[in-house]
Design a protein around this motif. Structure first.
Motif, PDB file in Angstrom:
ATOM      1  N   ARG A 160     -33.524 -60.075  -0.307  1.00 56.63           N
ATOM      2  CA  ARG A 160     -34.393 -58.956   0.036  1.00 56.63           C
ATOM      3  C   ARG A 160     -35.762 -59.388   0.540  1.00 56.63           C
ATOM      4  O   ARG A 160     -36.791 -58.859   0.122  1.00 56.63           O
ATOM      5  N   ARG A 210     -17.726 -45.198  13.372  1.00 50.53           N
ATOM      6  CA  ARG A 210     -19.140 -45.036  13.064  1.00 50.53           C
ATOM      7  C   ARG A 210     -20.074 -45.543  14.165  1.00 50.53           C
ATOM      8  O   ARG A 210     -21.120 -44.951  14.398  1.00 50.53           O
ATOM      9  N   GLU A 245     -31.721 -47.600  -0.365  1.00 46.65           N
ATOM     10  CA  GLU A 245     -32.065 -48.846  -1.048  1.00 46.65           C
ATOM     11  C   GLU A 245     -32.339 -48.588  -2.529  1.00 46.65           C
ATOM     12  O   GLU A 245     -33.025 -47.640  -2.886  1.00 46.65           O
ATOM     13  N   PHE A 246     -31.811 -49.442  -3.375  1.00 47.01           N
ATOM     14  CA  PHE A 246     -32.035 -49.324  -4.817  1.00 47.01           C
ATOM     15  C   PHE A 246     -33.223 -50.203  -5.219  1.00 47.01           C
ATOM     16  O   PHE A 246     -33.311 -51.357  -4.815  1.00 47.01           O
ATOM     17  N   LYS A 275     -29.162 -60.252  -1.090  1.00 44.86           N
ATOM     18  CA  LYS A 275     -29.696 -60.312  -2.454  1.00 44.86           C
ATOM     19  C   LYS A 275     -31.156 -60.754  -2.446  1.00 44.86           C
ATOM     20  O   LYS A 275     -31.945 -60.382  -3.305  1.00 44.86           O
ATOM     21  N   ARG A 299     -16.408 -47.383  -0.061  1.00 44.10           N
ATOM     22  CA  ARG A 299     -17.238 -48.561  -0.322  1.00 44.10           C
ATOM     23  C   ARG A 299     -18.299 -48.390  -1.404  1.00 44.10           C
ATOM     24  O   ARG A 299     -18.811 -49.383  -1.918  1.00 44.10           O
ATOM     25  N   HIS A 304     -23.674 -42.176  11.904  1.00 47.72           N
ATOM     26  CA  HIS A 304     -24.003 -41.554  10.615  1.00 47.72           C
ATOM     27  C   HIS A 304     -25.479 -41.217  10.526  1.00 47.72           C
ATOM     28  O   HIS A 304     -25.868 -40.226   9.934  1.00 47.72           O
ATOM     29  N   LEU A 305     -26.306 -42.126  11.070  1.00 49.84           N
ATOM     30  CA  LEU A 305     -27.743 -41.957  10.892  1.00 49.84           C
ATOM     31  C   LEU A 305     -28.492 -41.790  12.209  1.00 49.84           C
ATOM     32  O   LEU A 305     -29.719 -41.660  12.218  1.00 49.84           O
ATOM     33  N   LYS A 320     -24.356 -62.237   2.474  1.00 49.15           N
ATOM     34  CA  LYS A 320     -24.501 -61.501   1.215  1.00 49.15           C
ATOM     35  C   LYS A 320     -25.623 -62.093   0.366  1.00 49.15           C
ATOM     36  O   LYS A 320     -26.349 -61.371  -0.314  1.00 49.15           O
ATOM     37  N   LEU A 379     -26.100 -54.315   7.098  1.00 52.58           N
ATOM     38  CA  LEU A 379     -25.759 -52.930   6.768  1.00 52.58           C
ATOM     39  C   LEU A 379     -24.276 -52.713   6.535  1.00 52.58           C
ATOM     40  O   LEU A 379     -23.881 -51.828   5.794  1.00 52.58           O
ATOM     41  N   ARG A 384     -29.192 -43.908  14.581  1.00 52.87           N
ATOM     42  CA  ARG A 384     -30.145 -44.961  14.919  1.00 52.87           C
ATOM     43  C   ARG A 384     -29.397 -46.185  15.470  1.00 52.87           C
ATOM     44  O   ARG A 384     -28.182 -46.324  15.266  1.00 52.87           O
ATOM     45  N   LYS A 441     -35.241 -48.116   2.080  1.00 45.16           N
ATOM     46  CA  LYS A 441     -34.449 -47.997   3.308  1.00 45.16           C
ATOM     47  C   LYS A 441     -33.311 -46.995   3.156  1.00 45.16           C
ATOM     48  O   LYS A 441     -32.740 -46.855   2.077  1.00 45.16           O
ATOM     49  N   THR A 442     -32.982 -46.352   4.257  1.00 50.11           N
ATOM     50  CA  THR A 442     -31.829 -45.470   4.280  1.00 50.11           C
ATOM     51  C   THR A 442     -30.661 -46.264   4.863  1.00 50.11           C
ATOM     52  O   THR A 442     -30.805 -46.883   5.914  1.00 50.11           O
ATOM     53  N   TYR A 443     -29.533 -46.269   4.189  1.00 45.14           N
ATOM     54  CA  TYR A 443     -28.405 -47.088   4.629  1.00 45.14           C
ATOM     55  C   TYR A 443     -27.262 -46.272   5.244  1.00 45.14           C
ATOM     56  O   TYR A 443     -26.574 -46.728   6.127  1.00 45.14           O
ATOM     57  N   ASP A 444     -27.009 -45.089   4.676  1.00 48.68           N
ATOM     58  CA  ASP A 444     -25.815 -44.381   5.134  1.00 48.68           C
ATOM     59  C   ASP A 444     -25.935 -42.893   4.796  1.00 48.68           C
ATOM     60  O   ASP A 444     -26.684 -42.506   3.889  1.00 48.68           O
ATOM     61  N   TYR A 445     -25.194 -42.119   5.554  1.00 51.49           N
ATOM     62  CA  TYR A 445     -25.076 -40.687   5.294  1.00 51.49           C
ATOM     63  C   TYR A 445     -23.644 -40.283   5.630  1.00 51.49           C
ATOM     64  O   TYR A 445     -23.115 -40.689   6.660  1.00 51.49           O
ATOM     65  N   ILE A 497     -20.035 -54.599   7.056  1.00 54.59           N
ATOM     66  CA  ILE A 497     -19.122 -55.644   7.538  1.00 54.59           C
ATOM     67  C   ILE A 497     -17.835 -54.931   7.925  1.00 54.59           C
ATOM     68  O   ILE A 497     -17.252 -54.215   7.091  1.00 54.59           O
ATOM     69  N   ARG A 533     -18.782 -53.266  -0.209  1.00 55.30           N
ATOM     70  CA  ARG A 533     -18.543 -54.012   1.020  1.00 55.30           C
ATOM     71  C   ARG A 533     -19.540 -55.147   1.205  1.00 55.30           C
ATOM     72  O   ARG A 533     -19.178 -56.234   1.620  1.00 55.30           O
ATOM     73  N   ILE A 534     -20.790 -54.879   0.934  1.00 60.72           N
ATOM     74  CA  ILE A 534     -21.735 -55.988   1.084  1.00 60.72           C
ATOM     75  C   ILE A 534     -22.344 -56.412  -0.242  1.00 60.72           C
ATOM     76  O   ILE A 534     -23.301 -57.175  -0.272  1.00 60.72           O
ATOM     77  N   ASP A 535     -21.754 -55.912  -1.325  1.00 64.09           N
ATOM     78  CA  ASP A 535     -22.092 -56.441  -2.625  1.00 64.09           C
ATOM     79  C   ASP A 535     -23.571 -56.251  -2.957  1.00 64.09           C
ATOM     80  O   ASP A 535     -24.279 -57.213  -3.260  1.00 64.09           O
ATOM     81  N   GLN A 536     -24.050 -55.030  -2.830  1.00 66.53           N
ATOM     82  CA  GLN A 536     -25.447 -54.793  -3.224  1.00 66.53           C
ATOM     83  C   GLN A 536     -25.574 -53.450  -3.923  1.00 66.53           C
ATOM     84  O   GLN A 536     -24.801 -52.521  -3.668  1.00 66.53           O
TER      85      GLN A 536
END
Lengths: 352, 357
Positions: free
Chosen positions: A58, A6, B85-86, A56, B11, A28-29, A52, A66, A31, B69-73, A68, B33-36
């Protein structure tokens, strides 16, 4: 070569407090992201937990985690890498600020971010200007979390557990000590001074730092209002218990950002009175009662009251703060001609 | 429909289906993976998805806390998925207008400021949303607006494609597409009446914000719903502001500048509208009262509703005066209201108060 199928390295890399940092393109994006290779050791699991917890939280002042990933390291080892959002912007610069309103706003943002972090039970431990980046939208992001906690074991470890000048005096002790968020408060205090275009005395650069006189901040930055000087001075205290929380610092700075920007409107029937920084007093006089309200730039309070006057049905006392939305009543309930005034405070909102 | 428990890209574990837009299915998922918590979006079956990736990449370049936010595609078995983002909340439509008839100017000023900031950030990244509307904005905390995030930037270029096709097929305002119809109340005139090949710029988002704020503050569409909008816009016939916004001396000092701002955004000529940056500055000058809000039930009104009390679970009653109730609806007994309160004796006093549905 793609990392984890990636991330494509751009070749730009650096060494941060946490380990090597590589700028990569997220395929993927399309950027940029930052890949941080974490130092090997027993701290990796704890650092990941901390990351992590930050997710949470935020906070808009914390860089987003993004991904790990685990990559092959030297000699068959496995390295853990964090993918973090890339913040396009510039770091805060020592010696580049004037003590003006923009500066107070920048400090307020940093204090807000640190207060958020502390609320999540995390201590940054390496607060300094080049760990603070202003993004394209003017939002200050706090970077480079996760310094090892084993402070004070030996000088070699010490050289990477903080930055001389920003390390609180208690970090220089001989024996292992436990950290508190007060180390961030100390670093914040030093940073608040170091960002300004004035030379700091040698006390700050000594190892360990030497105390400065209790009037130091006031004399060094006479432009600061007294309350701001005091809170920064308290951050610098060598007595850990004396340092304020970053939430307290944030709130004091926010108060000053809004200084003289409130308005109170009092309406009675079709008569409107306004109190603001241009007209700080309203003196309401009537045969049945008097009320004098004063604005000191921060809040509205009762300067004097006499006769039959009530505020939200309570008795006004001298010095009492006016509720931000209330009704002032002249005349007791036995009277036919009672008068009611609404009193409403408004102000612009401080937003990063 | 994707079954809960399905894991994508090794994931993202799908938890629940949470919505369906005109072109995509939306699921809540957990990033293991990052628990969100995250949102997983995928085009509806049968929908074209040739531009899904391009849209995701455009959205990924906007980074601001008032934008999801956009995280993945990624693609799996040929189907594209977008991870975003949720926001633990509801759409602006559900969160505010689903519960109240309109919002008071204090809440409106804050909402306007958040949205202007989000739009400014996207315009800085040269991204025009093109489909700003209440159902594309996520809100957590209900009337407390803990967070406000514009979403579906990723879908913007899709919408653009649908608009383009509709325009090419003839008159965009006669399109049978649900997407076009849903967008019309917030669509700028230069978008609505454009010729094929014309690509209106960033000012269309400013118009949409103006139309959206008009609706929030009044409960009405400025130019009517659906296909009424093009007819009214052609005649330059905008709904009038309701009198209640400015008749009360308590609310008018904020209602007036808000109305002026909305009117600037609704300038017929795109050049007359403020830029997003200018709009942010103008919003930052608004003075308003921002205090936490509660929801309660009106009881025990006196003197034909001149004042009364608000009961709320687990807390003492709060006193209110009818002057504090914003709008043309009365807070009669048993009405649900949303309000802020200030210390008073013996009860706290509510201000401002809005009547809920």
């Amino acid at each position: 070569m793609l990392i984890a199928d990636r991330y494509e390295p751009t070749g730009a890399s650096a060494c941060g407090g946490m380990g090597e940092v590589h700028k990569c393109v997220d395929r993927h994006l399309g950027r940029d992201v930052m890949l941080k290779k974490m130092r090997q050791g027993k701290n990796v699991a704890r650092l990941i937990d901390e990351q992590k917890a930050l997710v949470k939280l935020r906070s808009k002042h914390v860089v987003q985690l993004l991904d790990i990933i685990v990559v092959d390291g030297n000699f068959g080892s496995k390295d853990v890498c964090l993918a973090l959002e890339h913040i396009d912007g510039r770091d805060l610069q020592e010696g580049s600020w004037e003590p003006n309103e923009d500066f107070i706003k920048a400090l307020w943002q940093v204090a807000s971010g640190l207060a958020d972090i502390h609320e999540a039970g995390i201590i940054h431990r390496d607060i300094k200007p080049n760990n603070m980046r202003v993004d394209g939208e003017g939002v200050i992001k706090i970077l480079d979390f996760g310094l090892a906690r084993e402070a004070g074991k030996d000088d070699k470890t010490r050289s990477i557990i903080g930055t001389v000048g920003y390390m609180a005096p208690e970090l220089w002790g001989e024996k292992t000590i436990s950290f508190s968020s007060a180390v961030d408060a100390y670093a914040f205090g030093v940073m608040a001074l170091a960002l300004l275009n004035r030379t700091l005395p040698k006390e700050f650069s000594q190892s360990p730092p030497a105390p400065v006189p209790s009037s130091f901040v006031t004399s060094h930055i006479p432009e600061f209002s007294r309350e701001i000087s005091c809170v920064i001075q308290d951050c610098l205290s060598h007595d850990v218990a004396h340092r304020p929380s970053l939430a307290q610092v944030r709130d004091i700075l926010a108060r000053y950002i809004l200084k003289d920007r409130h308005r109170a409107r009092m309406v009675m029937g079709s008569t409107v009175y306004e109190i603001n920084s241009g007209k700080r007093d309203v003196n309401l006089k009537s045969p049945i009662g008097n009320l004098h309200v004063h604005y000191d730039g921060f809040s509205f309070s009762v300067r004097s009251a006499s006769g039959e006057v009530w505020i939200n049905n309570g008795t006004p006392k001298e010095g009492m703060k006016m509720p931000p939305a209330c009704v002032i009543t002249f005349g007791g309930s036995q009277r036919r001609n009672r008068h009611f005034l609404t009193f409403d405070v408004s102000n612009p909102e401080v937003m990063a | 429909m994707i079954d809960p428990g399905t894991i994508f890209a090794g994931r993202y574990e799908v938890c629940a289906h949470i919505g369906q837009g005109g072109m995509q299915d939306v699921y809540r998922a957990t990033d293991l993976r990052i628990d969100q918590d995250v949102v997983l979006k995928t085009p509806l079956a049968g929908q074209q998805h040739r531009r899904f990736r391009a849209s995701a990449q455009i959205a990924a370049h906007v980074n601001h806390h008032n934008i999801a936010k956009t995280y993945d595609y990624f693609k799996e078995e040929g189907i594209p998925y977008l991870i975003e983002e949720f926001v633990d909340g509801e759409t602006l439509d559900e969160a505010l207008l689903g519960k109240a008839y309109y919002i008071d100017p204090h809440l409106g000023a804050r909402l306007f400021q958040y949205l202007a900031k989000g739009v400014a950030a996207s315009h800085h990244a040269n991204v025009v949303h093109r489909d700003l509307k209440p159902s594309n904005i996520m809100v957590s905390g209900g009337f407390n607006l803990y967070s406000v995030k514009i979403t579906d930037f990723g879908i913007a270029t899709f919408t653009e494609e649908v608009f383009e096709e509709a325009a090419n097929a003839g008159d965009l305002t006669r399109s049978t597409s649900g997407t076009v119809k849903g967008a019309l109340p917030y669509m700028a005139p230069e978008m609505m009446f454009r010729s094929p090949g014309e690509h209106p710029g960033a000012a269309i988002d400013i118009w949409a914000l103006g139309a959206l704020m008009f609706r929030m503050l009044t409960g009405e569409y400025p130019f009517g719903a659906g296909f009424e909008a093009p007819a009214n816009i052609k005649l330059k016939r905008r709904a009038t502001w309701p009198a209640f916004m400015t008749t009360s001396l308590q609310f008018s000092p904020l209602s007036q500048p808000l109305q002026e701002l909305v009117e600037k955004c609704l300038g017929w000529d795109p050049c007359d509208r403020p830029t997003a940056d200018h709009l942010v500055k103008l919003c930052e000058e608004l003075c308003y009262f921002n205090a936490p809000r509660d929801v309660g039930r009106v009881a025990n009104t006196k003197y034909s509703g001149a004042f009364g009390f608000i009961e709320l679970r687990g807390k003492p009653n709060v006193f209110f005066n009818s002057d504090s109730v914003y709008g043309d609806r009365k807070a009669t007994n048993d009405t649900q209201v949303s309000f802020s309160s200030c210390p008073g004796a013996p009860q706290y006093r509510a201000h401002p108060v809005i009547v809920l549905k």
